[in-house]
Design an enzyme around this catalytic site. Sequence first.
Site, PDB file in Angstrom:
ATOM      1  N   GLU A  23      16.827 -19.977  -9.105  1.00  0.00           N
ATOM      2  CA  GLU A  23      18.071 -19.517  -9.720  1.00  0.00           C
ATOM      3  C   GLU A  23      18.976 -18.882  -8.664  1.00  0.00           C
ATOM      4  O   GLU A  23      18.528 -18.076  -7.847  1.00  0.00           O
ATOM      5  CB  GLU A  23      17.732 -18.499 -10.811  1.00  0.00           C
ATOM      6  CG  GLU A  23      18.913 -17.944 -11.569  1.00  0.00           C
ATOM      7  CD  GLU A  23      18.490 -16.987 -12.676  1.00  0.00           C
ATOM      8  OE1 GLU A  23      19.336 -16.665 -13.523  1.00  0.00           O
ATOM      9  OE2 GLU A  23      17.305 -16.567 -12.695  1.00  0.00           O
TER      10      GLU A  23
ATOM     11  N   CYS B 279      15.478 -19.572 -15.965  1.00  0.00           N
ATOM     12  CA  CYS B 279      14.719 -18.316 -16.017  1.00  0.00           C
ATOM     13  C   CYS B 279      14.545 -17.762 -17.426  1.00  0.00           C
ATOM     14  O   CYS B 279      13.662 -18.166 -18.160  1.00  0.00           O
ATOM     15  CB  CYS B 279      15.361 -17.285 -15.097  1.00  0.00           C
ATOM     16  SG  CYS B 279      14.239 -15.903 -14.691  1.00  0.00           S
TER      17      CYS B 279
ATOM     18  N   PRO C 242       4.473  10.028   7.391  1.00  0.00           N
ATOM     19  CA  PRO C 242       3.736  11.297   7.346  1.00  0.00           C
ATOM     20  C   PRO C 242       2.399  11.071   6.640  1.00  0.00           C
ATOM     21  O   PRO C 242       2.362  10.626   5.491  1.00  0.00           O
ATOM     22  CB  PRO C 242       4.652  12.213   6.531  1.00  0.00           C
ATOM     23  CG  PRO C 242       6.011  11.589   6.633  1.00  0.00           C
ATOM     24  CD  PRO C 242       5.759  10.113   6.678  1.00  0.00           C
ATOM     25  N   LEU C 243       1.315  11.347   7.330  1.00  0.00           N
ATOM     26  CA  LEU C 243      -0.036  11.077   6.829  1.00  0.00           C
ATOM     27  C   LEU C 243      -0.705  12.403   6.496  1.00  0.00           C
ATOM     28  O   LEU C 243      -0.935  13.229   7.382  1.00  0.00           O
ATOM     29  CB  LEU C 243      -0.824  10.319   7.902  1.00  0.00           C
ATOM     30  CG  LEU C 243      -2.013   9.462   7.485  1.00  0.00           C
ATOM     31  CD1 LEU C 243      -1.615   8.413   6.462  1.00  0.00           C
ATOM     32  CD2 LEU C 243      -2.622   8.786   8.715  1.00  0.00           C
ATOM     33  N   SER C 244      -1.012  12.626   5.217  1.00  0.00           N
ATOM     34  CA  SER C 244      -1.505  13.937   4.778  1.00  0.00           C
ATOM     35  C   SER C 244      -3.012  14.034   4.692  1.00  0.00           C
ATOM     36  O   SER C 244      -3.553  15.128   4.561  1.00  0.00           O
ATOM     37  CB  SER C 244      -0.917  14.262   3.399  1.00  0.00           C
ATOM     38  OG  SER C 244      -1.469  13.404   2.417  1.00  0.00           O
ATOM     39  N   GLY C 245      -3.699  12.892   4.715  1.00  0.00           N
ATOM     40  CA  GLY C 245      -5.136  12.903   4.487  1.00  0.00           C
ATOM     41  C   GLY C 245      -5.501  12.687   3.034  1.00  0.00           C
ATOM     42  O   GLY C 245      -6.677  12.710   2.684  1.00  0.00           O
TER      43      GLY C 245
ATOM     44  N   ASP D 112      -2.385   9.073  -1.569  1.00  0.00           N
ATOM     45  CA  ASP D 112      -1.075   8.422  -1.616  1.00  0.00           C
ATOM     46  C   ASP D 112      -0.589   7.972  -0.243  1.00  0.00           C
ATOM     47  O   ASP D 112      -0.183   6.822  -0.059  1.00  0.00           O
ATOM     48  CB  ASP D 112      -0.048   9.351  -2.260  1.00  0.00           C
ATOM     49  CG  ASP D 112      -0.333   9.598  -3.731  1.00  0.00           C
ATOM     50  OD1 ASP D 112      -1.014   8.754  -4.338  1.00  0.00           O
ATOM     51  OD2 ASP D 112       0.103  10.629  -4.260  1.00  0.00           O
TER      52      ASP D 112
ATOM     53  N   LYS E 106      23.902 -21.176 -17.624  1.00  0.00           N
ATOM     54  CA  LYS E 106      22.820 -20.441 -18.287  1.00  0.00           C
ATOM     55  C   LYS E 106      23.273 -19.992 -19.670  1.00  0.00           C
ATOM     56  O   LYS E 106      24.386 -19.488 -19.836  1.00  0.00           O
ATOM     57  CB  LYS E 106      22.407 -19.242 -17.432  1.00  0.00           C
ATOM     58  CG  LYS E 106      21.110 -18.575 -17.857  1.00  0.00           C
ATOM     59  CD  LYS E 106      20.678 -17.533 -16.830  1.00  0.00           C
ATOM     60  CE  LYS E 106      19.341 -16.904 -17.171  1.00  0.00           C
ATOM     61  NZ  LYS E 106      18.899 -15.923 -16.142  1.00  0.00           N
TER      62      LYS E 106
END
EC number: 6.3.5.1
Length: 725
Positions: free
Chosen positions: A45, A175, A355-358, A361, A114
């Site tokens: 589409e 669609c 940023p890696l927080s441990g 997430d 459409k």
Amino acid sequence: MGRKVTVATCALNQWALDFEGNFQRILKSIQIAKGKGARYRLGPELEICGYGCWDHYHESDTLLHSLQVLAALLDAPATQDIICDVGMPIMHRNVRYNCLVIFLNRKILLIRPKMALANEGNYRELRWFTPWARSRQTEEYVLPRMLQDLTKQETVPFGDVVLATQDTCIGSEICEELWTPCSPHVNMGLDGVEIITNASGSHHVLRKAHTRVDLVTMATSKNGGIYLLANQKGCDGHLLYYDGCAMIAMNGSIFAQGTQFSLDDVEVLTATLDLEDVRSYRAKISSRNLEATRVNPYPRVTVDFALSVSEDLLEPVSEPVEWTYHRPEEEISLGPACWLWDFLRRNNQAGFFLPLSGGVDSAASACVVYSMCCLVCEAVKSGNQQVLTDVQNLVDESSYTPQDPRELCGRLLTTCYMASENSSQETHNRATELAQQIGSYHISLNIDPAVKAILGIFSLVTGKFPRFSAHGGSSRENLALQNVQARIRMVLAYLFAQLSLWSRGARGSLLVLGSANVDESLLGYLTKYDCSSADINPIGGISKTDLRAFVQLCAERFQLPVLQAILSAPATAELEPLADGQVSQMDEEDMGMTYTELSIFGRLRKVAKAGPYSMFCKLLNMWKDSCTPRQVAEKVKRFFSKYSINRHKMTTLTPAYHAENYSPDDNRFDLRPFLYNTRWPWQFLCIDNQVVQLERKTSQTLEEQIQEHFKEPSPIWKQLLPKDP
């Protein structure tokens, strides 16, 4: 008589307003289709301009450039001797339509507008287009001069029309028309149309592929026929990932399955099918044939062209295949990874900063990037030249060939653990180990000097110094001290994203990745303008429950043992002081509800369209074995209170991959006010009244319950009126 036809459908990674790139991908798909012997090619589409142009559809430039691309396709040698079906916007009598243009050998055969526009969820087609409302009727469309000069045609049929070739009849859906209760394919099939095509712009949602496949197989199971579905794939400039799944079906079975997630910009499916199989299948369904005698006929455009060849007895036909589905955790591993790849290569940045927080997430976001690196290495190994060129541009090294995902991850992903005096050694260790195992370039730093500097300014101006609750401070002080830490991390993330490559002597800057999940966003359990504020968020549309399953999959599939420790650790923001060196702040305790409960609240609120009272009524039955009515009421009221207090945070939410139908994304999906009466007095009183009645019933005798049943209830509006003095 020729009976076997070879038809082609495709999935293209189109990009909104990238007319040059879109043209090249369309042309390549036609060349591949012809090379496979197809005599009909279907595209997605609005493939010429890209589906996600949004308000650019209002611009005359979008219409002009789409016509120019159509002219280039008509004139291309590759498009000769094959019926081509392309999607584009067209203005007819000053009305904009979402159309399919079908052409052959420099002649436009018909234009099909459409008829049912998608206008729910992420879709806003009625904002840009008008549906064609004249069923089985056509008008003459006057071609622009650039097309008249090329085709030697002045007008072409425009409307609800089908195409009759020498050997079969072809009808088109676009669609949403497949998803409507009265889909056009039903009456088309009854009118003798044997091949139905569907040009789609359908985006990914977890578990959606089952519905899409069921709709196609059911369409051909009840009515017989061949069904082709084309779809866009990739990120075309927004929050959505179009997940391919091109397919060819016949008589209720799938004969060709396209990939749902891939880095290939052009994917073409073909199948060789016998038209007599359609005719014999329909002949045996007497109820279908009786209905066919009563159907109003469609106008037909005839073309002197056949999809089959005259001597095809030895031509092998395609065999049915079993559709292979991905589990939800596999979809998370692949969909957001492909979306990130498109975003990165089209953004001219050099990689990502995370940023890696441990915690789970941020680990999930890191795993999505690592999955992306695995897909890139696999694509290069399989000979995908476009992916190789893109990755060479990203790393600024023309001779580079990625072979190891860990090595590539070290070039494209920078991770950073931002410690404070409230951080534990355990989260530091987990973040460091994860960075080592995926190969990211990792930084560890301490934010305490910046936090103390900010608080020092406040103290200098006010003469006051806030304290945590654990040290005797008020709840206002406690929250402010948490937010300062969180916001400092956001500022540092952008600083390092802009300059960390510069500090290492490399070119470019990095895109900042966020890691707020859909449940926390729904409740507002995040600091406005903290690390949830980023350039993009690969997990922002995914629930905590699904994320945990995804991280477990990554631990096993990618051999990342530290993920097991991350999964078993309690979820914590680590913004309050440690107690004897141990984490004292737990997310679910802070929220006052579990992540499982949050997912249920989210689905009831958005998908089931439940307000506070309706949600309470539904949960009474769902939770009757685990909660009393009063407990259900308290949970519902707590959710809606926090949700409405924090709704303003959704207005600045980081653009996130759309994966769930209960996403609270305020940008275009979940449109609601952000200033509420957060006490919900009327709604909560309705709930409280029901709780009182239910509790009274449990303590009443049968006779008392009968008397209560026939007693006239006091209207709720009387309870809300001010009492007489």
